[in-house]
Design an enzyme around this catalytic site. Structure first.
Site, PDB file in Angstrom:
ATOM      1  N   LYS A   1       1.004  -1.194   0.148  1.00  0.00           N
ATOM      2  CA  LYS A   1       0.124  -0.031  -0.108  1.00  0.00           C
ATOM      3  C   LYS A   1       0.860   1.245  -0.037  1.00  0.00           C
ATOM      4  O   LYS A   1       1.746   1.410   0.853  1.00  0.00           O
ATOM      5  CB  LYS A   1      -0.978  -0.050   1.278  1.00  0.00           C
ATOM      6  CG  LYS A   1      -2.026   1.159   1.260  1.00  0.00           C
ATOM      7  CD  LYS A   1      -2.865   0.925   2.489  1.00  0.00           C
ATOM      8  CE  LYS A   1      -3.536   2.233   2.752  1.00  0.00           C
ATOM      9  NZ  LYS A   1      -4.376   2.047   3.953  1.00  0.00           N
TER      10      LYS A   1
ATOM     11  N   ASP B   1       1.552   5.098   0.273  1.00  0.00           N
ATOM     12  CA  ASP B   1       0.692   6.084   0.697  1.00  0.00           C
ATOM     13  C   ASP B   1       1.232   7.527   0.285  1.00  0.00           C
ATOM     14  O   ASP B   1       2.680   7.430   0.082  1.00  0.00           O
ATOM     15  CB  ASP B   1       0.478   6.193   2.409  1.00  0.00           C
ATOM     16  CG  ASP B   1      -1.010   6.570   2.759  1.00  0.00           C
ATOM     17  OD1 ASP B   1      -1.387   7.326   1.902  1.00  0.00           O
ATOM     18  OD2 ASP B   1      -1.463   6.066   3.622  1.00  0.00           O
TER      19      ASP B   1
ATOM     20  N   ASN C   1       0.928  11.227   2.213  1.00  0.00           N
ATOM     21  CA  ASN C   1      -0.119  11.848   2.986  1.00  0.00           C
ATOM     22  C   ASN C   1       0.032  13.629   3.290  1.00  0.00           C
ATOM     23  O   ASN C   1      -0.310  13.980   4.349  1.00  0.00           O
ATOM     24  CB  ASN C   1      -0.051  11.421   4.360  1.00  0.00           C
ATOM     25  CG  ASN C   1      -0.929  10.026   4.466  1.00  0.00           C
ATOM     26  OD1 ASN C   1      -1.941   9.963   3.877  1.00  0.00           O
ATOM     27  ND2 ASN C   1      -0.354   8.921   5.049  1.00  0.00           N
TER      28      ASN C   1
ATOM     29  N   CYS D   1      -2.458   5.235  -2.691  1.00  0.00           N
ATOM     30  CA  CYS D   1      -3.300   5.766  -1.538  1.00  0.00           C
ATOM     31  C   CYS D   1      -2.616   7.134  -1.359  1.00  0.00           C
ATOM     32  O   CYS D   1      -1.329   7.407  -1.489  1.00  0.00           O
ATOM     33  CB  CYS D   1      -3.426   4.900  -0.381  1.00  0.00           C
ATOM     34  SG  CYS D   1      -4.051   5.727   1.122  1.00  0.00           S
TER      35      CYS D   1
ATOM     36  N   ASP E   1     -10.398   7.754   2.801  1.00  0.00           N
ATOM     37  CA  ASP E   1     -10.218   7.539   4.046  1.00  0.00           C
ATOM     38  C   ASP E   1     -11.419   7.387   4.889  1.00  0.00           C
ATOM     39  O   ASP E   1     -11.529   7.323   5.883  1.00  0.00           O
ATOM     40  CB  ASP E   1      -9.328   8.585   4.739  1.00  0.00           C
ATOM     41  CG  ASP E   1      -8.099   8.151   4.663  1.00  0.00           C
ATOM     42  OD1 ASP E   1      -7.467   7.024   4.545  1.00  0.00           O
ATOM     43  OD2 ASP E   1      -7.135   9.043   4.913  1.00  0.00           O
TER      44      ASP E   1
HETATM   45  C1  GLA Z   1      -3.544   7.590   5.376  1.00  0.00           C
HETATM   46  C2  GLA Z   1      -4.309   6.405   4.624  1.00  0.00           C
HETATM   47  C3  GLA Z   1      -4.725   5.476   5.551  1.00  0.00           C
HETATM   48  C4  GLA Z   1      -3.744   4.823   6.669  1.00  0.00           C
HETATM   49  C5  GLA Z   1      -2.939   6.220   7.195  1.00  0.00           C
HETATM   50  C6  GLA Z   1      -1.593   5.737   8.034  1.00  0.00           C
HETATM   51  O1  GLA Z   1      -4.387   8.278   5.968  1.00  0.00           O
HETATM   52  O2  GLA Z   1      -5.017   6.784   3.846  1.00  0.00           O
HETATM   53  O3  GLA Z   1      -5.426   4.372   5.128  1.00  0.00           O
HETATM   54  O4  GLA Z   1      -2.703   4.032   5.864  1.00  0.00           O
HETATM   55  O5  GLA Z   1      -2.444   7.013   6.157  1.00  0.00           O
HETATM   56  O6  GLA Z   1      -0.890   6.718   8.508  1.00  0.00           O
END
Ligand code: GLA
Length: 719
Positions: A473, A475, A477, A515, A537
């Site tokens: 996955k 990510d 952020n 993601c 999310d």
């Molecule tokens: C993001 C992702 C979540 C999770 C968090 C972890 O917000 O979208 O699904 O993986 O990070 O920190």
């Protein structure tokens, strides 16, 4: 051949299955937009090329006595700034004397039978029946040349475009705007549709009347963003899901972008899309070139659903890599957040055994000393306090329980409290002499630098090489600030693609789920590398109706991820039935975002049923037509269906939002079936003709409570 050159009229005709795009070359000098719409048989294409004088619209010198010729009124395929056209330019090139004007005139054309790929960026594959037109324009003074590429998918109503700017002169120039496409439509009788949102509320549909002046969508975040997806559409005013013209365009790019529409004084409409020109400048030394990303243009004469089917089939066939297995997962994020250790995971994964779940995904918190989101990004070394037997210990737990193992990374980031930052503070994007800007307490690695990209590749490879994982996955952020140069943003995106290209080639069997705080980077270029994306999310089933419905306008359900989470939902506090949560999540790549230990025996049984059903449904999701039956936007329910390509297997998902005491008769009409075949409801064994299901519909039951979800499965019993 879908590309015809009408020699006499100097017109290029690009034919799709049901659509035609005509490009003219006015007076052998200017490349003009003549027509885009329903398929045409045309006797005299030159008839479409009309000029009429208009006050205050300037004429080039060669038309001193012909005031009707003006770039301000000619519909154009590659408009530039400062030489007569006051509308939005597709291209702007700064020269050493300060001029930003180029006079781009037609030079030549070529028809290619192979679809060219774009250097360093993903683009769509040829489907075996694709032709490409390349039109070259030239500015005499600077010797800058521009190649416009049009790839026509002969069996679809799809054209993909990009442009290449080549500096054939001897002096450096600077590209400050370079759109992937620009074209002018002949009127402005449209509504404008965009996909808008925010974190936890991505891709909601917003439609407004098109007005004069400029309408713009844009991201300045070096990300395609939660806020405005790089997609826009023009709809005729009477267009619905099933009837009416639609022009949809979608950019194959993951960074800052813009999509602009301008309605001018003559009520014609210019559309363009490409890399954001805000804070952008690309120097081109002599003999260098710049390639734009690809844009996908879809035309539908039969409403929005038909446009979506075109995008879905195109992306399934020509964008997504096909060899990946998309497993049913259980992810521990909402189950544990950062609070896990090997013992807890052992119990969690153990409780998933025998439920039909295929992969366990270990989310954030397994590395460095990360017990919260304030540290350790960049230190991709397992935390032995939490996981004394390392990641392989978790992989072994998965194996023991018959599951595969997936792992979360956030590769593009760096925490200030990390060994990586202590060793290489310069790896973080920053402005000299200014304090860092933090978002979720983290900074972004400078992927415009090759050595930083290579660090990421090595750090990830060191993990992947030492543990059995089949799934990542990926990510992302936060968005990028402190863009210290006008090239940084685009170079960052190229660096990201370099990393993804290297890793996906090196580990072709590991499927990467994209993601970005959920669906903050849901675009075709990311999908090329990460064929499914954690769609939001927000895992609440009701909010997901809106998100998944909006996303489906462009992106096939094969690209979305939906998980069943606990109630009260962690984002909205809403309590919805387990069955409803399953129905919504099963409309995408399916999984669970919870600790299976908390499930009651009844819920465990439901999970077994859901995973069993989904294994059949999954095959359909990957090769079916997706129909939107009822929109949650402005309504109180939502429905969609998956119809197999041979029309013999049909799943219908329905969710009523708020209940009412009234016991009305509500008939849900299906779409896309064969009218004369007999369809049987797999559960009740009741039989219907396709025409009955489509025209009379299914009578929905009285709903017992709010958020009631229903799923119907029909199969043809008689052709
Ligand atoms: C993001 C992702 C979540 C999770 C968090 C972890 O917000 O979208 O699904 O993986 O990070 O920190």
């Amino acid at each position: 051949m879908a590309i015809i050159y009408h020699v006499k009229s100097n017109v290029f005709q690009l034919d799709g299955k049901n659509s035609t795009y005509l490009i003219g070359v006015y007076d052998n000098k200017f490349v003009t937009s003549l027509y885009y719409g329903k398929k045409l048989e045309i006797l005299k294409p030159e008839r479409l090329s009309v000029i009429r004088e208009l006050g205050f619209s300037p004429s080039p010198n060669d038309y001193f006595y012909q005031r009707s010729v003006s770039l301000d009124t000619l519909p154009q395929e590659c408009p530039s700034f400062g030489y007569g056209d006051f509308r939005i330019p597709a291209i702007t090139i700064e020269q050493n004397d300060g001029s930003r004007c180029v006079d781009l005139r037609y030079k030549s054309y070529e028809i290619l039978s192979e679809k060219p790929q774009i250097t360093g960026m993903p683009s769509l594959r040829d489907d075996g029946n694709c032709d490409t037109l390349k039109i070259t324009l030239k500015d005499e003074l600077t010797s800058v040349e521009v190649d416009l590429y049009y790839n026509v998918y002969n069996d679809r109503d799809v054209i993909t475009r990009h442009m290449v700017i080549r500096n054939e002169g001897n002096e450096e120039v600077r590209v400050t705007k370079a759109m992937s496409c620009s074209f002018d439509l002949r009127d402005n009788n449209f509504n404008f549709l965009q996909l808008v949102g925010t974190h936890c509320e991505e891709r909601h549909i917003e439609t407004t009347p098109l007005r004069h002046g400029i309408t713009k969508i844009e991201s300045r975040r070096t990300s395609s963003s939660h806020m405005l997806n790089p997609f826009m559409a023009l709809l005729r005013k009477d267009t619905t899901e099933d009837v009416g013209e639609v022009y949809g365009i979608n950019l194959v790019y993951s960074g800052s972008y813009e999509g602009c529409i301008e309605v001018d004084q003559r009520h014609t409409t210019r559309l363009q899309m490409g890399i954001s020109s805000f804070d952008f400048e690309w120097p081109l030394k002599a003999k260098e070139q710049f390639e734009t990303p690809e844009v996908v243009m879809v035309y539908s004469a039969n409403g929005l659903n038909a446009m979506s089917l075109q995008f879905h089939d195109l992306y399934n066939d020509c964008l997504l890599k096909k060899h990946y297995h998309h497993p049913i997962v259980v992810n521990n994020w909402e189950a544990t957040y950062f609070g896990f250790d090997e013992e807890k995971l052992d119990k969690l994964v153990g409780a998933a055994k025998g439920l039909g779940i295929e992969t366990f995904v270990l989310d954030d918190g397994w590395f460095g000393k990360r017990n919260n989101d304030e540290c350790s990004l960049g230190d991709w070394i397992v935390n032995k306090d939490k996981l004394p037997n390392g990641l392989q210990g978790v992989a072994d737990i998965c194996k023991k329980n018959g599951l595969k193992f997936g792992l979360w990374f956030e590769p593009e980031m760096i925490s200030i409290d990390s060994d990586l930052y202590r060793a290489h503070p310069d790896y973080a994007i920053a402005l000299k002499g200014r304090e860092h800007l933090h978002s979720r307490c983290q900074m972004v690695l400078d992927l415009s630098r090759k050595e930083v990209c290579d660090y990421v590749i090595k750090a990830m490879s060191d993990v992947i090489d030492n543990v059995d994982i089949s799934y990542i996955k990926w990510d992302f952020n936060r968005n990028i600030t402190e863009t210290y140069s006008k090239q940084l943003s685009h170079k960052y995106v190229l660096g990201l693609y370099y990393i993804l290209e290297t890793l996906t080639s090196k580990y072709p069997n590991i499927m990467i789920e994209g993601c970005s705080g959920g669906g903050g980077r849901f675009d075709p270029a990311m999908l090329y590398y990460t064929p499914q994306i954690w769609t939001s999310d927000d895992s609440d089933a009701i909010e997901r109706l809106f998100i998944q419905y909006g996303t489906s306008l462009v992106y096939p359900p094969t690209t979305m991820v939906g998980h069943v989470s606990v109630t009260p939902n962690h984002q909205t506090g809403r309590v919805t039935p387990f069955k409803t949560r399953g129905i919504v999540a099963m409309s995408a790549n399916f999984g669970y975002e919870l600790n299976p230990q908390v499930l009651s025996e009844q819920e465990r049984e439901l999970v077994r049923q859901q995973t069993h059903e989904y294994k059949h449904l999954r095959k359909l999701i990957y090769k079916s037509d997706f129909y939107r039956l009822r929109s949650p936007f402005g309504g109180n329910d939502c429905a969609w269906s998956f119809v197999s390509k041979n029309k013999n297997d049909v799943y219908v998902m329905y969710v009523r939002i708020l209940n009412a005491a009234t016991n009305e008769f509500d008939w849900l009409k299906l779409k896309g079936l064969h009218p004369n075949r007999i369809y049987q409801n797999v559960e009740t064994k009741e039989k219907f003709t396709g025409s009955e299901l489509m025209n009379a519909g299914i009578l929905l039951p009285r709903h017992p409570y709010d958020f009631n979800g229903l799923m119907y499965h029909f199969k043809v019993v008689k052709e």
